[in-house]
Write an enzyme that holds these catalytic residues in place. Structure first.
Site, PDB file in Angstrom:
ATOM      1  N   GLN B 189       0.855  -1.194   0.000  1.00 33.07           N
ATOM      2  CA  GLN B 189       0.000   0.000   0.000  1.00 33.07           C
ATOM      3  C   GLN B 189       0.882   1.232   0.000  1.00 33.07           C
ATOM      4  O   GLN B 189       1.895   1.271   0.699  1.00 33.07           O
ATOM      5  CB  GLN B 189      -0.854  -0.026   1.275  1.00 33.07           C
ATOM      6  N   THR B 190       0.499   2.222  -0.779  1.00 31.43           N
ATOM      7  CA  THR B 190       1.215   3.491  -0.694  1.00 31.43           C
ATOM      8  C   THR B 190       0.323   4.607  -1.194  1.00 31.43           C
ATOM      9  O   THR B 190      -0.608   4.375  -1.965  1.00 31.43           O
ATOM     10  CB  THR B 190       2.524   3.472  -1.506  1.00 31.43           C
ATOM     11  N   ARG B 191       0.609   5.805  -0.762  1.00 34.74           N
ATOM     12  CA  ARG B 191      -0.040   6.974  -1.360  1.00 34.74           C
ATOM     13  C   ARG B 191       1.037   7.933  -1.845  1.00 34.74           C
ATOM     14  O   ARG B 191       0.768   9.093  -2.118  1.00 34.74           O
ATOM     15  CB  ARG B 191      -0.963   7.666  -0.355  1.00 34.74           C
ATOM     16  N   HIS B 195      10.144   5.397  -4.695  1.00 33.42           N
ATOM     17  CA  HIS B 195      11.570   5.638  -4.767  1.00 33.42           C
ATOM     18  C   HIS B 195      12.274   4.306  -4.506  1.00 33.42           C
ATOM     19  O   HIS B 195      11.627   3.293  -4.273  1.00 33.42           O
ATOM     20  CB  HIS B 195      11.970   6.721  -3.761  1.00 33.42           C
ATOM     21  N   HIS B 198      11.239   2.193  -1.492  1.00 29.74           N
ATOM     22  CA  HIS B 198      10.035   1.350  -1.610  1.00 29.74           C
ATOM     23  C   HIS B 198      10.332   0.113  -2.439  1.00 29.74           C
ATOM     24  O   HIS B 198       9.876  -0.986  -2.138  1.00 29.74           O
ATOM     25  CB  HIS B 198       8.896   2.132  -2.249  1.00 29.74           C
ATOM     26  N   GLY B 283       5.114  -0.421   6.809  1.00 31.24           N
ATOM     27  CA  GLY B 283       6.332   0.346   7.039  1.00 31.24           C
ATOM     28  C   GLY B 283       6.240   1.146   8.322  1.00 31.24           C
ATOM     29  O   GLY B 283       5.294   1.015   9.102  1.00 31.24           O
ATOM     30  N   ARG B 284       7.261   1.944   8.552  1.00 32.62           N
ATOM     31  CA  ARG B 284       7.189   2.901   9.645  1.00 32.62           C
ATOM     32  C   ARG B 284       6.181   3.975   9.278  1.00 32.62           C
ATOM     33  O   ARG B 284       6.018   4.302   8.109  1.00 32.62           O
ATOM     34  CB  ARG B 284       8.569   3.535   9.849  1.00 32.62           C
ATOM     35  N   ASP B 285       5.443   4.491  10.269  1.00 32.64           N
ATOM     36  CA  ASP B 285       4.481   5.572  10.036  1.00 32.64           C
ATOM     37  C   ASP B 285       3.434   5.218   8.996  1.00 32.64           C
ATOM     38  O   ASP B 285       2.964   6.093   8.264  1.00 32.64           O
ATOM     39  CB  ASP B 285       5.220   6.852   9.567  1.00 32.64           C
ATOM     40  N   HIS B 286       3.083   3.942   8.900  1.00 30.29           N
ATOM     41  CA  HIS B 286       2.106   3.525   7.890  1.00 30.29           C
ATOM     42  C   HIS B 286       0.794   4.300   8.087  1.00 30.29           C
ATOM     43  O   HIS B 286       0.242   4.326   9.174  1.00 30.29           O
ATOM     44  CB  HIS B 286       1.853   2.015   8.005  1.00 30.29           C
ATOM     45  N   ALA B 287       0.310   4.885   7.000  1.00 31.42           N
ATOM     46  CA  ALA B 287      -0.972   5.608   6.994  1.00 31.42           C
ATOM     47  C   ALA B 287      -0.989   6.772   7.975  1.00 31.42           C
ATOM     48  O   ALA B 287      -2.051   7.257   8.355  1.00 31.42           O
ATOM     49  CB  ALA B 287      -2.152   4.674   7.248  1.00 31.42           C
TER      50      ALA B 287
END
Lengths: 384, 384
Positions: B189-191, B195, B198, B283-287
């Site tokens: 998942q990403t918004r 880079h 990722h 990941g860290r700080d997801h969402a």
């Protein structure tokens, strides 16, 4: 204890807690290096739930069905072969002292079972071949025709263990993991020097767990494998320069190499579960030799068993390489570029470069590892 | 079906199979972009087992205990807020047509529940803050004071879906995975634009599973997030040049971003399970957004639930970077070197470089991605 349960539920400890008075009066027999390394594993519980050399019933189940009589998964025999002569002088119930070639006592065996394996058919079941060129088959057919089975009590021999600084017991490894607060630990087995391909695979796995247990096999191997002392030095160098100290533990797995491919991959995984690992890396051709096993046989065999009975989570990897187009390490699973982009060297090529004093490129091997290997191969070249 | 079971066991399908005659006679209400994106997810079963907008009982359980009334894990409300005016004219049992701003009908809602949430206390439970600067809090407090709940039947609007080529339904994604023979699939998942960090994390995860589902969120986001169209182009470029075609599928997750940190990480994982993924990268700080959540909150929350009730396996990653001493990508878990060896650029720095027409280094971003981003930021710079 928040760590993973050992295989079978309980960590075995067969080390004598004090001197065994009887040792001086019991009959002594000499056993080989493989038996001595098995004694080490049994003593410290690396082979939990095994408490000794396999009796006939367990042996037959393991050979034919990869299970102990209890039904528990176990993939390879752990046996004590003796000569006809010794067997004929041994009685059921007798206690024997197992000694090395110098006469040093390593264990007391209570003989519960004396049996003759069907060696020529059994090797095919165990190794998938009866070819005498297979190092496991060869050793098995030459170690002895009659097996003694029964529990052992292991006599501590401080200093006798190879690489004693690194030869943790399962209890020591578990204690280390707990002190670090690691809940998930990936184990890595190898009998080869570490190149960047291994480093990449280890680090890929480490990214999603708490810690990495690099656990090279340092017990008996075939003569043309790189000596364990050298491999340990190379591991030490690469860990020192390229791994965070708080995330990795280097150990020494003092067992003998069986070269049994798929069956040995299962054994290697179960043993690492005993050492407290939750995950275990299984590469292509794991524990293989020559062309006796299919590239993925050692990965596919895990699908013959449920995740619960294996307990430890296998992580399957492809061969890794540096790709100049990716500008990084990769495998065929993660790199779309062709052979022309990939820095791949065969073991034969690397050895020939090292013997000639040429360093493999840094994309293949860390300079710190190369310098250890070169020192060794220089001597080797001088001897030739 | 050999793939992982959807959340709750059954994949929901709320799409109308034929035209709904009543639509012309039922009362119509206009709903916002977030509601429209929720309707999409409910219709295709991405939010299985939800069959509509939450009724009061489910809403309260989810807000207070992260569970549906059935006891099933569910971490975020999926609700239909309306104005006081609309609510006062709506009766229980009524069927309403939900339309977009152009009057196009998207769904029929059977109103089973009309309720007033405790918005000011609920936002603190949901987002961990009631700060109006938090984009999720802000939106929640401004969408409407009264919620309508009940099952929806979704009216197909071919062409209305953004990125329709990539906007697979869970059924389509599962069918693709099955055709490829993938048994284990990791979802990403990403918004944000992709880079090398990722790419590294995705490929690390891919090394131990069969396939990778890159599933960027393309539904409503806050205004200063990089537009979805641009992100999809960048993903397409990087996959084309750096990923093996047989191991990766690019999809578009058409849901709205909630910025709810830990709770949204759980939602993102459950949704990807519905799409057939067995593993999910967290990941860290997801969402997360701003400094509202601790760096590891979105990873730690998974420990509040059993592995069985989550079902999909979360893979937790650190931030990644290129390390010149390692000569490769790494994280603090796998690289022992200091800041001076690491190529790390903040989002602010990267944006400022791009606006000035400067390319971030290839260790940070693939040139193919940079050229897509630069094209966008050039326009942006010209407008400023």
């Amino acid at each position: 204890m928040t760590l993973i349960a050992p295989h079978g539920g309980t960590l075995v400890n067969r080390m004598a807690s004090r001197a065994i008075d009887e040792v001086s009066v019991l009959r002594k027999i000499q056993v080989d290096e493989i038996a001595l390394s098995d004694i080490r594993q049994i003593g410290m519980g690396a082979f939990s739930p095994l408490t000794g050399f396999m009796e006939e019933s367990d042996y037959r189940e393991v050979v034919e069905r990869m299970r102990l009589v209890s039904g528990l998964l176990w993939s390879l025999p752990v046996v004590l072969p003796v000569s006809q002569d010794i067997a004929s002088r041994t009685e059921l119930g007798e206690r024997l002292v197992l000694c090395d070639q110098h006469g040093v006592a390593h264990a007391v065996l209570t003989v519960n079972s004396i049996y003759r394996p069907n060696l020529h058919t059994d090797v095919s079941l165990i190794y998938g071949t009866n070819d005498m060129d297979h190092p496991g088959v060869n050793v098995t057919l030459h170690r002895g025709d009659i097996y003694l089975g029964g529990p052992v009590t292991v006599i501590p021999n401080p200093g006798a263990d190879p690489f004693s600084e690194y030869a943790h017991t399962p209890e020591e490894a578990r204690s280390y993991f707990e002190q670090r607060g690691w809940k998930t630990i990936v184990g890595f087995q190898t009998r080869n020097p570490i190149h960047r391909a291994h480093e990449y695979i280890q680090k890929c796995a480490l990214e999603t767990v708490d810690g990495l247990y690099i656990h090279p096999l340092v017990g008996p191997t075939k003569d043309d494998d790189v000596p364990a002392e050298l491999r340990m030095r190379a591991y030490h160098a690469v860990i020192h320069h390229y791994y965070p100290q708080g995330r990795v533990l280097l150990g020494a797995y003092t067992a003998a190499m069986r070269y049994a491919g798929p069956r040995e991959a299962i054994l290697h995984a179960l043993v690492r579960k005993n050492f407290g690992c939750t995950h275990f890396i299984v590469g292509r051709d794991h524990a293989g030799v020559g062309n006796y096993y299919g590239t993925y046989d050692a990965q596919h065999i895990f699908q013959s068993f449920t995740a619960e009975e294996i307990g430890i989570i296998p992580l399957f990897f492809e061969h890794a390489f540096y790709c100049t187009s990716c500008a990084g390490m990769a495998t065929t699973k993660t790199c779309p570029h062709g052979e022309q982009s990939r820095v791949i060297l065969s073991g034969t090529k690397v050895r020939s470069m090292l013997v000639q004093g040429m360093a493999p490129p840094p994309e293949f091997s860390r300079p710190e590892v190369v310098s250890v290997l070169m020192e060794f191969y220089e001597k080797f070249a001088a001897q030739v």
